[in-house]
Design a protein around this motif. Structure first.
Motif, PDB file in Angstrom:
ATOM      1  N   THR A   1      55.264  72.322 -45.165  1.00  0.00           N
ATOM      2  CA  THR A   1      54.918  73.397 -46.279  1.00  0.00           C
ATOM      3  C   THR A   1      55.159  74.750 -45.947  1.00  0.00           C
ATOM      4  OG1 THR A   1      52.457  72.235 -45.944  1.00  0.00           O
ATOM      5  CG2 THR A   1      52.693  74.631 -46.902  1.00  0.00           C
TER       6      THR A   1
ATOM      7  N   VAL B   1      55.932  78.903 -46.034  1.00  0.00           N
ATOM      8  CA  VAL B   1      54.917  79.971 -45.796  1.00  0.00           C
ATOM      9  C   VAL B   1      55.670  81.197 -46.235  1.00  0.00           C
ATOM     10  CG1 VAL B   1      53.823  78.816 -44.138  1.00  0.00           C
ATOM     11  CG2 VAL B   1      55.744  80.322 -43.455  1.00  0.00           C
TER      12      VAL B   1
ATOM     13  N   ASP C   1      53.710  83.663 -50.956  1.00  0.00           N
ATOM     14  CA  ASP C   1      52.282  83.344 -51.241  1.00  0.00           C
ATOM     15  C   ASP C   1      51.100  82.981 -50.498  1.00  0.00           C
ATOM     16  OD1 ASP C   1      53.374  81.091 -50.368  1.00  0.00           O
ATOM     17  OD2 ASP C   1      52.707  79.883 -51.862  1.00  0.00           O
ATOM     18  N   THR C   2      51.664  83.357 -49.207  1.00  0.00           N
ATOM     19  CA  THR C   2      50.928  82.694 -47.714  1.00  0.00           C
ATOM     20  C   THR C   2      50.712  84.043 -46.933  1.00  0.00           C
ATOM     21  OG1 THR C   2      51.575  80.585 -48.218  1.00  0.00           O
ATOM     22  CG2 THR C   2      50.794  81.230 -45.759  1.00  0.00           C
TER      23      THR C   2
ATOM     24  N   ARG D   1      46.791  78.709 -42.614  1.00  0.00           N
ATOM     25  CA  ARG D   1      47.454  79.595 -43.372  1.00  0.00           C
ATOM     26  C   ARG D   1      46.440  79.926 -44.653  1.00  0.00           C
ATOM     27  NH1 ARG D   1      49.127  76.390 -47.991  1.00  0.00           N
ATOM     28  NH2 ARG D   1      48.782  74.120 -47.504  1.00  0.00           N
TER      29      ARG D   1
ATOM     30  N   THR E   1      46.540  80.889 -48.466  1.00  0.00           N
ATOM     31  CA  THR E   1      47.667  80.771 -49.640  1.00  0.00           C
ATOM     32  C   THR E   1      46.969  81.008 -50.840  1.00  0.00           C
ATOM     33  OG1 THR E   1      48.939  79.198 -48.254  1.00  0.00           O
ATOM     34  CG2 THR E   1      49.196  79.132 -50.786  1.00  0.00           C
TER      35      THR E   1
ATOM     36  N   ASP F   1      46.988  79.762 -54.306  1.00  0.00           N
ATOM     37  CA  ASP F   1      47.636  78.479 -54.838  1.00  0.00           C
ATOM     38  C   ASP F   1      48.163  78.773 -56.188  1.00  0.00           C
ATOM     39  OD1 ASP F   1      47.527  76.919 -52.330  1.00  0.00           O
ATOM     40  OD2 ASP F   1      45.539  76.665 -52.764  1.00  0.00           O
TER      41      ASP F   1
END
Length: 800
Positions: A79, A81, A156-157, A257, A259, A261
């Motif tokens: 994933t 980050v 986005d994180t 995390r 996030t 989405d």
């Protein structure tokens, strides 16, 4: 000679080991003058010292596109980050270099002089880049001073200990596997409050926190202008606007995390280290369909039970390749007075915003005339809340269907348009949503004529209906979902949740032979399904009462999934039969281990207390709808083979809208002895009734006996007094600081084999939970935090 050869060989071996260890130790560092290339993407990597994070070029299989990124090394899908060039992917000949002047730059494969991305740290003394254990890529000078860090430029994180400030913004991805900047933003607004906003090509619209409430009603503070927030390593988020939340698995040693989405929901994830999969432990939006812009212009978000986009009657998908672009009308909108028009009603559907007019206490006919009299009006919303609220709409955005919306949207279109309303028009659907079909108004002047009225709800026996539904199912199963969750942990359990036939359950339970238990809402039987799963089948007793309880539970089923809640596998609704099928929990209910000769050890008791708290905290704060259980007691706590508790029986649960401050029940619910005082005082019912019940329960776990023998109603007052007496005496001893408090209240059958600190903590929590003034009771979220503080303590043998 041989001796010299051996010595030389040893030195050579040592030299290679030294070089290897040196390379291994500096794998998280890129020195000035060095670079990482796409061509060597598998080897040109920076790795954090603890191997949690990797930095390098991240590529999508089958595409000649690469992003300079940071990702979780041990997650199954690696994933991402952080990305440097999310909107400008590069090709095979590209590289990122730490130049001699201290600037880190990304150049493309066509022209090395064209800079795709850079840190802007030239002439600052940077001599190396390092990837830290926190996932932060930093540039340092020779003294170790950090001159640039990726934490200051989130995508986005947000990672633990990464500051989120007034200059920070999380921007969602465009879609699954599409890393370009999307349309959803998480940021501090000008009023100092953290917000979620859809910022699309057509509109910009705030949607969180709840727009129906003020800043303060949403529990926020607009007067602290510091605008700073952080997620800590334990999984707790806190902000200057007083937004606070925690992971349901709050604790150390877990990778997390936060996030934003691509579906517009802000979610906190925890990594399952054994599977490499992510589990959602908190999310901002209780109802995903309330995210603005998710289905585009004219689109409607519906639950089937997962959220999906649909097109209303008279509309079709605007772009099959991008379902978020919404729907387009099949007709040409004109303002010609000669054109006869009609309105198509869609019950329980609303479109947020774009109101031309708002009128109170008018009839639906007057509301319709308001829309017809305005060329800009595309539809009107009429709410059946006793006052007749009318909203005329100039545009249709942010559409959603909800059983909580007491009204309908009426779409304006030509009478000549033939609208087939018997088939839901999903943009990319799977199972059709069962709703009441639209009723249509054909209007010429003041004349109203009904044209069609369809009903989708349980048209049992209609052969044509069954044929169509079968056709839909075969057609739709070939497609994916339009508004799908972004992680496996969020997927609704529709693949495992199914509808059973009554005869199938009758056979599985051998005609309901082995009864596991009996309660107010029905009896539970043990069964074995055809796939050899052992299940518990709850057969609701009274038809009228059972149906209410049944649908209350079914409405909860698709929204709840937690290790400390009993998993529901399916249901049966056939003729007068109402049944629920759930997992079989091996060790039965808590009361059989707490109040009998089956002595439950201290380690198990503490695990049970913590697990119940986590389950209730999930229900109250984290799951898709706020849920109040209303009947927390030992009989509704089941223990699995490892004595992990699972909360059962949601038949008395009351679903409430997230962020609502009150929830009213029509009648008293629960079990005597565990019921909060507000039930009898006819006060509004909140989640604090569960907190009270938990307080009684945790005190009983410590003491090992019932504090209120609610089964014996004839001496109810004496037993009520016994709980009051226990709490009063415990409070007095706590105030005096008497050392023998825990020895006095703990179960003597434990013979001193328990943790004094844990027992004291549980007693204090229990006393706080049973406060008569509910405002003084803690939340279940805070109870979990308190119990986690001494989770790892071992028990101490008493010495008398």
């Amino acid at each position: 000679m041989a001796h010299q050869t051996v010595v030389s060989s040893s030195k050579l071996t040592f030299f290679f080991m030294f070089v290897f260890s040196l390379c291994f130790a500096t794998a998280n560092t890129l020195n000035r003058g060095s670079s990482l290339s796409v061509k060597n993407a598998h080897s040109d990597l920076l790795t954090s010292p603890d191997k949690s994070f990797t930095c390098g070029f991240y590529g999508v299989p089958g595409r000649n596109a690469y992003w300079f990124s940071i990702w979780f090394t041990n997650s199954k899908d690696q994933t991402v980050v952080w990305m440097a060039n999310r909107d400008r992917p590069v090709g095979l000949e590209s590289r990122v270099s730490l130049r001699r002047d201290g600037s880190m730059v990304l150049t493309n494969h066509v022209d090395v002089t064209t800079i795709i991305w850079e840190t802007g740290t030239g002439s600052t003394g940077v001599d190396r880049a390092q990837l830290l254990n926190s996932g932060n890529l930093v540039l340092k000078d020779p003294n170790g001073t950090i001159l640039w860090r990726s934490f200051d430029f989130p995508t986005d994180t947000l990672l633990p200990n990464q500051p989120f400030t007034k200059s920070s913004t999380l921007v969602s991805n465009l879609g699954r596997g599409n890393f370009g900047a999307g349309y959803f933003n998480f940021y501090f607004d000008n009023d100092n409050v953290l917000k979620l906003m859809y910022n699309g090509p057509d509109i910009s619209s705030l949607y969180w926190p709840d727009l129906d409430y003020s800043v303060f009603q949403n529990g926020r503070n607009a007067y602290n202008s510091s605008r700073i927030a952080v997620l800590d390593e334990l999984g707790s988020f806190s902000s200057s606007d007083e937004l606070q939340f925690s992971a349901i698995d709050m604790g150390s040693r877990v990778k997390r995390r936060l996030t934003l989405d691509y579906d517009g929901n802000l979610r906190l994830y925890s990594l399952n280290s054994s599977t490499g999969l992510w589990v959602i432990t908190w999310q901002a939006m209780a109802a995903p369909c309330k995210v603005h812009g998710i289905c585009g212009r004219n689109g409607i978000c519906v639950y089937t039970p997962a959220p999906r986009c649909s097109c209303p009657p008279g509309y079709e998908v605007a772009d099959a390749s991008n379902l978020n672009l919404g729907c387009k009308p099949k007709f040409k909108r004109t303002c010609s007075k000669s054109q006869e028009e009609k309105f198509v009603q869609i019950p329980q559907v609303n479109f947020y915003g774009f109101d031309l007019n708002f009128s109170v206490a008018i009839s639906i006919d007057d509301c319709r005339q308001l829309c017809l009299g305005d060329c800009r009006c595309e539809a009107f919303s009429y709410r059946l809340n006793g006052e007749g609220w009318c909203y005329t709409k100039s545009a249709l955005f942010n559409g959603y269907k909800s059983p909580d919306f007491v009204g309908s949207i009426y779409l304006r279109m030509p009478v000549s348009l033939s609208v087939h309303t018997s088939k839901p028009q999903y943009s990319n659907a799977s199972i059709p949503c069962k709703t009441n079909g639209p009723a249509m108004y054909g209007t010429t002047g003041k004349r109203v004529r009904w044209v069609y009225l369809y009903s989708f709800a349980f048209a049992v026996g209609a052969v044509e209906f069954l044929f169509i539904v079968s056709g839909w199912w075969l057609l739709f199963r070939r497609h994916g979902s339009a508004v799908t969750p972004v992680e496996d942990g969020y997927r609704v359990i529709s693949s495992q949740f199914r509808r059973f036939r009554f005869n199938e359950l009758k056979s599985a339970t051998k005609n309901f032979q082995e009864e596991l238990g009996r309660g107010a809402s029905g009896s539970v039987y043990k069964g074995v399904l055809e796939d050899e799963r052992v299940v518990a089948v709850k057969k609701l007793a009274d038809i009228h009462q059972g149906e209410d309880v049944f649908w209350a539970e079914v409405s909860t089923i698709g929204k709840i999934n937690h290790m400390n809640l009993v998993r529901i596998w399916g249901f049966c609704s056939e003729d007068e039969h109402r049944l629920l099928v759930s997992e079989f929990v091996e060790n039965g209910s808590l009361d059989k281990h707490l109040f009998t000769s089956n002595l439950l050890g201290w380690k198990e008791r503490y695990k049970v207390a913590l697990g119940i708290a986590k389950g209730l905290a999930y229900l109250h704060h984290e799951c898709l709808e706020w849920v109040i259980h209303c009947d927390v007691k030992p009989e509704n706590i089941l223990l699995d083979s490892d004595f992990e508790p699972k909360i059962a029986d949601f038949g008395l649960a009351k679903l409430t809208q997230r962020d609502r401050l009150i929830s009213m029940f029509s009648q008293i619910r629960g079990t005597k002895g565990y019921m909060a005082p507000e039930w009898a005082m006819n006060l509004r019912i909140t989640a604090k009734v569960d907190v009270y019940s938990y307080g009684v329960l945790i005190l009983e776990i410590v003491k090992g006996i019932r504090l209120t023998s609610w089964l014996l109603e004839d001496i109810e007052e004496e037993q009520e007094a016994e709980l009051t007496k226990f709490v009063r005496e415990a409070k007095r001893k706590i105030q005096r600081g008497e050392e023998l408090l825990i020895e006095d209240v703990a179960d003597p059958r434990l013979e001193g084999q328990f943790s004094r600190n844990q027992a004291a903590k549980m007693v204090k929590i229990g006393i706080a939970c049973v406060e008569e003034d509910r405002s003084k009771r803690p939340t279940m979220d805070s109870v979990v935090k308190s119990l986690l503080e001494c989770e790892d303590e071992s028990y101490i043998h008493s010495s008398h």
